[in-house]
Design a protein around this motif. Structure first.
Motif, PDB file in Angstrom:
ATOM      1  N   SER A  25       0.737  -1.246   0.074  1.00 36.98           N
ATOM      2  CA  SER A  25       0.031  -0.077  -0.012  1.00 36.98           C
ATOM      3  C   SER A  25       0.921   1.306  -0.077  1.00 36.98           C
ATOM      4  N   VAL A  26       0.535   2.151  -0.964  1.00 39.08           N
ATOM      5  CA  VAL A  26       1.415   3.426  -0.927  1.00 39.08           C
ATOM      6  C   VAL A  26       0.515   4.571  -0.333  1.00 39.08           C
ATOM      7  N   ARG A  27       1.133   5.196   0.717  1.00 38.63           N
ATOM      8  CA  ARG A  27       0.420   6.222   1.340  1.00 38.63           C
ATOM      9  C   ARG A  27       0.859   7.689   0.873  1.00 38.63           C
ATOM     10  N   ILE A  28      -0.228   8.140   0.422  1.00 37.95           N
ATOM     11  CA  ILE A  28      -0.485   9.317  -0.311  1.00 37.95           C
ATOM     12  C   ILE A  28      -0.563  10.688   0.565  1.00 37.95           C
ATOM     13  N   ALA A  88      -9.365   6.793  -4.513  1.00 33.29           N
ATOM     14  CA  ALA A  88      -8.007   6.006  -4.563  1.00 33.29           C
ATOM     15  C   ALA A  88      -8.198   4.499  -5.008  1.00 33.29           C
ATOM     16  N   ALA A 126      -3.529   2.060  -2.907  1.00 33.94           N
ATOM     17  CA  ALA A 126      -3.195   3.547  -2.724  1.00 33.94           C
ATOM     18  C   ALA A 126      -4.081   4.094  -1.639  1.00 33.94           C
ATOM     19  N   ASP A 127      -3.464   4.481  -0.697  1.00 33.04           N
ATOM     20  CA  ASP A 127      -4.187   5.273   0.317  1.00 33.04           C
ATOM     21  C   ASP A 127      -3.927   6.670   0.638  1.00 33.04           C
ATOM     22  N   VAL A 128      -5.153   7.427   0.103  1.00 30.68           N
ATOM     23  CA  VAL A 128      -4.813   9.055   0.090  1.00 30.68           C
ATOM     24  C   VAL A 128      -5.303   9.285   1.713  1.00 30.68           C
ATOM     25  N   ILE A 143      -3.910   9.501  -9.395  1.00 33.06           N
ATOM     26  CA  ILE A 143      -3.672   8.859  -8.169  1.00 33.06           C
ATOM     27  C   ILE A 143      -2.926   7.413  -8.706  1.00 33.06           C
ATOM     28  N   HIS A 174       0.788   6.736  -7.831  1.00 36.73           N
ATOM     29  CA  HIS A 174       1.062   5.613  -7.011  1.00 36.73           C
ATOM     30  C   HIS A 174       2.298   4.781  -7.623  1.00 36.73           C
ATOM     31  N   ALA A 208      -0.116   0.397  -9.629  1.00 33.22           N
ATOM     32  CA  ALA A 208      -1.434   0.671  -9.085  1.00 33.22           C
ATOM     33  C   ALA A 208      -2.314  -0.174  -9.874  1.00 33.22           C
TER      34      ALA A 208
END
Length: 187
Positions: A2-5, A29, A33-35, A174, A178, A185
């Motif tokens: 998981s990518v934190r944005i 997202a 992807a975690d915005v 996004i 990502h 993504a």
């Protein structure tokens, strides 16, 4: 993975269309992807080296720096105020640019998007935000752009997440950010 944005919004107004756009990013997202919409930019004092002293950094600025350290990428939402970047967003970038040599951006990917009432959707401000974030240590992804014109009329009765065209474009932004953050993504 998981990518934190980390999302920073350059408007403090409760009904801000850029804030709504950021809320849409959180909602839309793609998988992986975690915005995270950062709350509290209004509480951060204007950057001043006299108060940026190890052990006594203002709490709001310390929270911003901690959120930046935990992020894998940044998504900045900028309206246009008098042809340029809003002070609150510039102030956040200034705090993240310090301490010298240890930027909160840390070479991480940064994308800048936004909406404004004018016919160009705030491109001048977004270009200025890209410039400032890059100088502050971010790896600005120049080819990820989304400038939505006519915000006052376009979003008068519709939240950006309910505008099919905007939702698709934002989801693509996004997903691409990502990908730059190191993981493919899921669409």
């Amino acid at each position: 993975m998981s990518v934190r944005i980390l999302a920073l919004v350059g408007s403090l107004r409760a009904g801000s269309h850029n804030r709504q756009l950021a809320e849409a990013a959180v909602k839309l997202a793609p998988e992986g992807a975690d915005v995270e919409l950062f709350e509290g930019l209004a509480e951060i004092p204007f950057y001043n080296e006299d108060i940026d002293v190890e052990g006594s950094v203002p709490a709001a600025a310390a929270r911003l720096r901690a959120a930046a350290q935990a992020a894998d990428a940044f998504l900045l939402f900028s309206p246009e105020y008098n042809g340029t970047i809003p002070a609150v967003l510039k102030n956040a970038i200034d705090w993240l640019s310090r301490p010298y040599g240890a930027s909160g951006f840390g070479g991480k990917p940064v994308a800048v998007v936004g909406t404004a009432f004018g016919q160009y959707g705030g491109v001048w401000a977004q270009d200025e935000a890209r410039k400032a974030a890059g100088i502050a240590g971010g790896k600005v992804i120049e080819d990820i752009k989304l400038s939505i014109p006519g915000s006052v009329t376009r979003f008068a009765g519709t939240h950006p997440s309910d505008d099919a065209e905007v939702a698709a474009q934002l989801t693509e932004v996004i997903a691409r950010l990502h990908g730059h953050a190191g993981a493919p993504a899921a669409a």
